[in-house]
Design an enzyme around this catalytic site. Structure first.
Site, PDB file in Angstrom:
ATOM      1  N   ASP A 129       0.833  -1.203   0.000  1.00 12.41           N
ATOM      2  CA  ASP A 129       0.000   0.000   0.000  1.00 12.41           C
ATOM      3  C   ASP A 129       0.872   1.261   0.000  1.00 12.41           C
ATOM      4  OD1 ASP A 129      -2.192  -1.648   0.265  1.00 12.41           O
ATOM      5  OD2 ASP A 129      -2.322  -1.398   2.446  1.00 12.41           O
TER       6      ASP A 129
HETATM    7  N1  URA Z   1      -1.466  -5.968   3.869  1.00  8.65           N
HETATM    8  C1  URA Z   1      -1.918  -4.704   3.877  1.00  8.65           C
HETATM    9  O1  URA Z   1      -2.967  -4.429   4.456  1.00  8.65           O
HETATM   10  N2  URA Z   1      -1.216  -3.775   3.245  1.00  8.65           N
HETATM   11  C2  URA Z   1      -0.049  -4.018   2.616  1.00  8.65           C
HETATM   12  O2  URA Z   1       0.559  -3.098   2.064  1.00  8.65           O
HETATM   13  C3  URA Z   1       0.415  -5.326   2.606  1.00  8.65           C
HETATM   14  C4  URA Z   1      -0.311  -6.299   3.242  1.00  8.65           C
END
Ligand code: URA
Length: 237
Positions: free
Chosen positions: A105
């Site tokens: 993310d």
């Molecule tokens: N899980 C998440 O919620 N975000 C990420 O970036 C990776 C795994």
């Protein structure tokens, strides 16, 4: 991607950067048909054609494997419609066109692999392979054992049950805590949704490992090449 000519030649395996500089000064290097003797010259790796001793220089076949410590506020794609910084901005001197293996993310930091090895990317991102990914999540509050067990066994998010996960409470603060979470699947925002589902929303999230490839103490925003051992480990998974 723009890169200095001597670095490009070095990446292509023509010579060390120092030697490549010598070749440039000697007039042995052409870019788009023109001899270039200026050491500061930058070339566009996607458009410019580089020749050494009148033979085309090619870096296309070289496979590269990079481990980046992604900071928050960088997007894991090559281009962003909102013009936000992308992880590619952190690899200015990589002349090969590499692609992120999966994604993190925008506001997640930590271990991100990038490569031009499409076969490996496919393998590592295909759901049937169940490669483990380990995260440190700083969450609001301190989850009790009962909540942690829910995460361990699997919890329903978005209408499906997550598969069993490894969960460890690693640090407690007065108002929040850190948990280490290892999952074997990778759905969209999975860790955030899992923590949300037990009532302990994620405040900060960092990936520290993929399988046995560890981030360790690589500084934020920096990258390194994977070692031979790490590459063969990933290929064997
Ligand atoms: N899980 C998440 O919620 N975000 C990420 O970036 C990776 C795994």
């Amino acid at each position: 991607m723009e890169i200095r000519l001597q670095k490009y030649l070095a990446n292509a395996g023509i010579a060390s950067r120092r030697k490549a500089e010598k070749y440039i000064l000697e007039g042995k290097v052409k870019v788009n048909g023109k001899v270039i003797t200026n050491l500061g010259t930058k070339i566009n790796t996607e458009k410019d054609l580089v020749y050494f001793n009148d033979k085309k220089v090619c870096v296309k076949n070289k496979k590269v494997y990079i481990l980046l410590n992604k900071p928050e506020n960088y997007i894991t794609t090559a281009n962003d419609q909102f013009d936000r910084p992308t992880v590619m901005d952190l690899l200015p001197s990589i002349s090969e066109r590499v692609y992120p293996v999966g994604r993190l993310d925008y506001n997640t930091s930590g271990l991100l692999l990038l490569t031009n090895d499409g076969e490996l990317t496919y393998k590592l991102t295909h759901p049937k392979h169940h490669i483990s990914k380990t995260y440190i999540a700083k969450v609001k509050g301190i989850p009790d054992e009962n909540s942690l067990n829910k995460l361990r066994k699997g919890i329903v998010i978005d209408g499906y049950k997550t598969s069993p996960a490894k969960i460890k409470l690693v640090r407690k603060f007065s108002e929040n805590s850190e948990i280490e979470i290892t999952i074997y699947e990778g759905r969209n925002r999975q860790v955030r949704k899992m923590c949300e589902a037990i009532g302990h929303p994620v405040l900060k999230l960092k990936r520290i490992a993929i399988g046995k490839i560890f981030l360790k103490d690589l500084p934020l925003g920096k990258y390194r090449y994977l070692t031979k051992e790490e590459i063969s480990y990933l290929k064997k998974l």
